[in-house]
Design an enzyme around this catalytic site. Structure first.
Site, PDB file in Angstrom:
ATOM      1  N   LYS A  13      37.246 -35.802  63.016  1.00 23.30           N
ATOM      2  CA  LYS A  13      35.800 -35.522  63.048  1.00 23.30           C
ATOM      3  C   LYS A  13      35.377 -34.765  64.301  1.00 23.30           C
ATOM      4  CE  LYS A  13      34.180 -39.746  62.847  1.00 23.30           C
ATOM      5  NZ  LYS A  13      35.410 -40.536  62.822  1.00 23.30           N
ATOM      6  N   ARG A  88      26.833 -45.247  60.869  1.00 22.35           N
ATOM      7  CA  ARG A  88      28.036 -46.009  60.541  1.00 22.35           C
ATOM      8  C   ARG A  88      27.726 -47.353  59.914  1.00 22.35           C
ATOM      9  NH1 ARG A  88      31.381 -43.646  65.504  1.00 22.35           N
ATOM     10  NH2 ARG A  88      33.468 -44.089  64.813  1.00 22.35           N
ATOM     11  N   ARG A 127      47.211 -39.492  70.002  1.00 18.55           N
ATOM     12  CA  ARG A 127      46.081 -39.104  70.846  1.00 18.55           C
ATOM     13  C   ARG A 127      45.993 -39.992  72.080  1.00 18.55           C
ATOM     14  NH1 ARG A 127      40.163 -39.346  68.261  1.00 18.55           N
ATOM     15  NH2 ARG A 127      40.273 -41.531  68.837  1.00 18.55           N
ATOM     16  N   ARG A 133      42.517 -42.764  75.889  1.00 13.91           N
ATOM     17  CA  ARG A 133      41.298 -43.497  75.540  1.00 13.91           C
ATOM     18  C   ARG A 133      41.581 -44.991  75.483  1.00 13.91           C
ATOM     19  NH1 ARG A 133      37.729 -41.077  70.625  1.00 13.91           N
ATOM     20  NH2 ARG A 133      37.497 -43.302  70.186  1.00 13.91           N
ATOM     21  N   ARG A 144      39.643 -50.805  64.488  1.00 15.36           N
ATOM     22  CA  ARG A 144      38.653 -49.754  64.217  1.00 15.36           C
ATOM     23  C   ARG A 144      38.742 -49.291  62.763  1.00 15.36           C
ATOM     24  NH1 ARG A 144      40.482 -45.793  68.445  1.00 15.36           N
ATOM     25  NH2 ARG A 144      38.957 -44.356  67.598  1.00 15.36           N
TER      26      ARG A 144
HETATM   27  P1  AMP Z   1      34.275 -42.491  68.000  1.00 14.77           P
HETATM   28  O1  AMP Z   1      34.519 -41.598  69.168  1.00 14.77           O
HETATM   29  O2  AMP Z   1      33.316 -41.903  67.024  1.00 14.77           O
HETATM   30  O3  AMP Z   1      35.543 -42.963  67.358  1.00 14.77           O
HETATM   31  O4  AMP Z   1      33.553 -43.799  68.585  1.00 14.77           O
HETATM   32  C1  AMP Z   1      34.175 -44.607  69.547  1.00 14.77           C
HETATM   33  C2  AMP Z   1      33.506 -45.972  69.608  1.00 14.77           C
HETATM   34  O5  AMP Z   1      32.134 -45.822  69.981  1.00 14.77           O
HETATM   35  C3  AMP Z   1      33.466 -46.727  68.284  1.00 14.77           C
HETATM   36  O6  AMP Z   1      34.670 -47.423  68.025  1.00 14.77           O
HETATM   37  C4  AMP Z   1      32.289 -47.679  68.544  1.00 14.77           C
HETATM   38  O7  AMP Z   1      32.637 -48.730  69.409  1.00 14.77           O
HETATM   39  C5  AMP Z   1      31.324 -46.765  69.295  1.00 14.77           C
HETATM   40  N1  AMP Z   1      30.455 -46.038  68.349  1.00 14.77           N
HETATM   41  C6  AMP Z   1      30.415 -44.696  68.132  1.00 14.77           C
HETATM   42  N2  AMP Z   1      29.495 -44.382  67.208  1.00 14.77           N
HETATM   43  C7  AMP Z   1      28.938 -45.545  66.807  1.00 14.77           C
HETATM   44  C8  AMP Z   1      27.947 -45.902  65.865  1.00 14.77           C
HETATM   45  N3  AMP Z   1      27.338 -44.978  65.120  1.00 14.77           N
HETATM   46  N4  AMP Z   1      27.625 -47.217  65.743  1.00 14.77           N
HETATM   47  C9  AMP Z   1      28.211 -48.156  66.492  1.00 14.77           C
HETATM   48  N5  AMP Z   1      29.184 -47.908  67.386  1.00 14.77           N
HETATM   49  C10 AMP Z   1      29.542 -46.622  67.556  1.00 14.77           C
END
Ligand code: AMP
Length: 198
Positions: A13, A88, A127, A133, A144
């Site tokens: 994404k 989400r 990654r 990360r 996740r």
């Molecule tokens: P991502 O980089 O999109 O994989 O997001 C990393 C982490 O940020 C996720 O595992 C959540 O802990 C938090 N996060 C990102 N977007 C959201 C969202 N829309 N709602 C809740 N937590 C989020």
């Protein structure tokens, strides 16, 4: 252009969001990136989000929704945006609907990037070696993916019912996937023009 990019962790994404947003000259808004920046700077938002992120859990809706509402109120979002990783949860869908309704605008399309779960784990493990990360360790990756399947996967149905969803295979080279997304968006807009014609 107002777009959502959905898909499980590791589907690509973030990479695609940047390229697609550039094509449409709209800001790419990644809630994960905003949270990570805040964690790095140890702002109040970052401190509130960090424990959830490190555990692979979602940051609570009140916190996430307030952050997105603020970001979408900025000037650069007036003519369009690409949201990467939001909404989400069902409550986030409701919040986004409200934000858009107040602004008197609607979404143009929702792109769902799909990929095989085993491929996702191996991409994310790869990654973690590159980017370090905190949430890319194997147990957190698995969590996740579980949280995504339970909470976010079902949201695709909401957008499918609204006739906004287009599903794209996320496997392959970055450029190939970008071309697939662009082709899917072109066909969505062609269909819409055809159905809205008198
Ligand atoms: P991502 O980089 O999109 O994989 O997001 C990393 C982490 O940020 C996720 O595992 C959540 O802990 C938090 N996060 C990102 N977007 C959201 C969202 N829309 N709602 C809740 N937590 C989020």
């Amino acid at each position: 252009m107002r777009l959502l990019l959905m898909g499980p962790p590791g589907a690509g994404k973030g990479t695609q969001a940047t390229v697609i947003a550039e094509r449409f000259a709209v800001p790419a808004i990644s809630t994960g990136d905003i949270f990570r920046t805040n964690v790095a700077q140890q702002t109040a938002l970052g401190v509130a989000a960090q424990t959830y992120m490190d555990a692979g859990e979602y940051v609570p809706d009140e916190i996430t929704n307030a952050m997105v509402a603020d970001r979408l109120a900025e000037h650069d979002c007036a003519d369009g945006f690409l949201l990467d990783g939001y909404p989400r949860t069902p409550q986030q869908v409701v919040e986004l609907d409200e934000i858009l309704a107040i602004a008197g605008v609607g979404l143009d399309a929702v792109v769902l990037l799909e990929a095989d779960p085993d491929e996702l784990v191996s991409r994310l493990v790869g990654r973690s070696a590159e980017q370090g990360r905190a949430d890319d360790t194997e147990p957190v990756i698995r969590r996740r993916l579980e949280v995504y399947a339970a909470e976010t996967g079902p949201l695709a149905d909401i957008y499918a019912e609204r006739d906004l969803l287009t599903t794209v295979d996320g496997l392959g080279q970055v450029d190939e996937v970008t071309e697939r997304i662009l082709a899917a968006l072109t066909s969505v807009s062609a269909q819409r023009t055809a159905t809205s014609a008198p």
